[in-house]
Design an enzyme around this catalytic site. Structure first.
Site, short mmCIF file in Angstrom:
data_model
loop_
_atom_site.label_atom_id
_atom_site.label_comp_id
_atom_site.label_asym_id
_atom_site.label_seq_id
_atom_site.Cartn_x
_atom_site.Cartn_y
_atom_site.Cartn_z
N LYS A 242 0.88 -1.11 0.32
CA LYS A 242 0.06 0.66 -0.28
C LYS A 242 0.55 0.48 0.03
CE LYS A 242 -4.14 -2.13 2.12
NZ LYS A 242 -5.32 -2.50 3.66
N GLY B 295 -1.02 2.50 13.05
CA GLY B 295 -0.28 1.93 11.94
C GLY B 295 -1.14 1.75 10.88
N LYS C 266 4.10 7.10 17.38
CA LYS C 266 3.76 6.99 16.34
C LYS C 266 2.27 7.66 16.33
CE LYS C 266 4.22 3.53 14.24
NZ LYS C 266 4.60 1.57 14.30
N GLY D 289 -14.35 -6.75 11.83
CA GLY D 289 -14.11 -6.08 10.40
C GLY D 289 -14.72 -6.03 8.83
P1 NDP Z 1 0.44 -1.81 11.07
O1 NDP Z 1 1.20 -3.22 10.81
O2 NDP Z 1 0.69 -1.08 10.27
O3 NDP Z 1 0.22 -1.37 12.51
C1 NDP Z 1 0.13 -2.33 13.22
C2 NDP Z 1 -0.57 -1.73 15.00
O4 NDP Z 1 -1.12 -2.75 15.77
C3 NDP Z 1 0.33 -0.42 15.25
O5 NDP Z 1 -0.05 0.40 16.02
C4 NDP Z 1 1.34 -1.78 16.63
O6 NDP Z 1 2.05 -0.67 17.96
C5 NDP Z 1 0.02 -2.02 16.68
N1 NDP Z 1 1.21 -3.77 17.80
C6 NDP Z 1 0.67 -5.06 17.03
N2 NDP Z 1 1.33 -5.67 18.20
C7 NDP Z 1 0.76 -5.20 18.88
C8 NDP Z 1 1.21 -5.80 20.54
N3 NDP Z 1 1.87 -6.83 20.33
N4 NDP Z 1 1.33 -5.31 20.82
C9 NDP Z 1 0.10 -3.59 21.58
N5 NDP Z 1 0.28 -3.04 19.71
C10 NDP Z 1 0.50 -3.86 18.05
O7 NDP Z 1 -1.11 -2.55 10.46
P2 NDP Z 1 -1.99 -2.25 9.64
O8 NDP Z 1 -2.52 -0.92 10.68
O9 NDP Z 1 -2.42 -2.06 8.29
O10 NDP Z 1 -3.81 -3.34 9.87
C11 NDP Z 1 -4.16 -3.34 11.77
C12 NDP Z 1 -5.35 -4.70 11.83
O11 NDP Z 1 -6.35 -4.05 10.60
C13 NDP Z 1 -4.90 -5.90 11.34
O12 NDP Z 1 -5.14 -6.60 12.20
C14 NDP Z 1 -5.33 -5.79 10.09
O13 NDP Z 1 -5.57 -7.30 9.89
C15 NDP Z 1 -6.76 -4.98 10.40
N6 NDP Z 1 -6.92 -4.15 9.08
C16 NDP Z 1 -8.26 -4.74 8.49
C17 NDP Z 1 -9.33 -4.08 7.30
C18 NDP Z 1 -10.21 -4.23 7.33
O14 NDP Z 1 -10.85 -3.72 5.92
N7 NDP Z 1 -11.69 -5.13 7.87
C19 NDP Z 1 -8.25 -2.94 6.46
C20 NDP Z 1 -6.98 -2.81 6.70
C21 NDP Z 1 -6.55 -3.33 8.21
P3 NDP Z 1 3.55 0.36 17.32
O15 NDP Z 1 2.98 1.28 16.62
O16 NDP Z 1 4.27 0.36 18.97
O17 NDP Z 1 4.30 -1.39 16.29
#
Ligand code: NDP
Length: 285
Positions: A76, A141, A168, A255
């Site tokens: 993306k 994210g 972030k 979702g």
């Molecule tokens: P990113 O990888 O961009 O961001 C991940 C986020 O999760 C970050 O804020 C990260 O925090 C946090 N995170 C990851 N692991 C942990 C942990 N162990 N404890 C606390 N926080 C954590 O992912 P996306 O934003 O692209 O996706 C996020 C979710 O949304 C996913 O589950 C994805 O499947 C879902 N999604 C669903 C869609 C739909 O159409 N239903 C569309 C897009 C996404 P940190 O910054 O600290 O690393």
């Protein structure tokens, strides 16, 4: 690049990702095509995870007469960079810093991001009023970045971003305040452990659920979630986040609807057809 969109009697679309075999997009878009009477081919396109390969796939697809691409993990941001350099981005894609929908408009690449509008459309379809509400979103994210502008456009009273890496969340708030200074009043941020005490809607946009871990909530957030709504962007897996809020009396949803709504927005952009999602029901049943 060629513009094939306006003269298409049938539409040729792909979803580019890596991995891609699990993608539900072909099934979803074929359901839209059946309902709207559109002739559509829609394939999964695996692409090596590097910029040159991604650009080559996009170029050959559109030069070969393709109508539109959906873009999924991990491309993306690459799609955003490509369109920024060569074409035009929607406001939603600009703010999201990510593109999930590509087409060619007037001979140039056009990139949109329909994820956040898909989220808002699904919340509205589920009877959630966003106007005037205090909303918390967990994560900073890509998914959160895509959701912020559509949530603010829905006139929420406040939007709080909580993230494991607090910097972030702070950067995201600053980015949005620079984009529109009026957002300063509505936006705030914190760690995941320091959520505001009162909110009506909470959205999990972290990927923590993919690993099955629980979120680090204080158990005494507020005494009663009976009139609250908890939404997990993740779907197709058990959600500790939704379990937590369900046990506290909140209404919950995963979702899947967001996926369906964002797809319908891409489909509408490519074909000009509006899908009736109420009539469609669950396209995966
Ligand atoms: P990113 O990888 O961009 O961001 C991940 C986020 O999760 C970050 O804020 C990260 O925090 C946090 N995170 C990851 N692991 C942990 C942990 N162990 N404890 C606390 N926080 C954590 O992912 P996306 O934003 O692209 O996706 C996020 C979710 O949304 C996913 O589950 C994805 O499947 C879902 N999604 C669903 C869609 C739909 O159409 N239903 C569309 C897009 C996404 P940190 O910054 O600290 O690393």
């Amino acid at each position: 690049m060629q513009n094939t969109q306006s003269s298409c009697a049938s539409y040729h679309c792909i979803v580019i990702g890596n991995p891609i075999a699990h993608s539900k997009s072909p099934e979803l878009h074929q359901a839209f095509a059946r309902q709207t009477g559109v002739k559509l081919s829609y394939q999964r396109q695996l692409c090596p995870n590097d910029k040159d390969s991604f650009i080559a796939v996009v170029e050959s697809f559109f030069n070969g007469g393709g109508t539109g691409c959906n873009i999924t993990v991990p491309f993306k941001e690459m799609a955003f960079d490509l369109v920024k350099a060569r074409g035009a981005l929607s406001e939603f894609a600009q703010v999201a810093g990510a593109v999930n929908t590509l087409a060619v408009k007037n001979g140039k690449l056009y990139g949109d991001n329909t994820d956040g509008r898909g989220l808002v459309a699904d919340l509205v379809a589920k009877g959630v009023t966003l106007q005037g509400k205090n909303v918390v979103i967990l994560g900073a994210g890509g998914a959160t970045r895509g959701a912020i502008l559509p949530l603010l456009n829905a006139n929420v009273n406040s939007l709080h971003i909580a993230n494991r890496t607090i910097k972030k969340a702070e950067n995201l708030v600053k980015l949005m305040q620079n984009f529109n200074p009026e957002f300063a009043r509505k936006l705030s941020y914190s760690s995941l452990e320091n959520l505001p005490k009162n909110f009506e809607v909470i959205i999990n946009a972290t990927s923590i659920g993919l690993s099955g871990e629980a979120l680090p909530f204080a158990d005494d957030l507020t005494p009663d979630f009976g009139s609250s709504f908890a939404y997990d962007m993740m779907y197709g897996k058990p959600s500790a986040f939704l379990d937590f809020f369900r046990q506290k009396g909140a209404t919950t949803a995963d979702g899947l609807g967001m996926l369906i709504h964002q797809g319908a927005l891409s489909f509408g952009f490519w074909t000009g057809k509006k899908v009736d999602l109420v009539k469609l029901g669950n396209p995966f049943d």
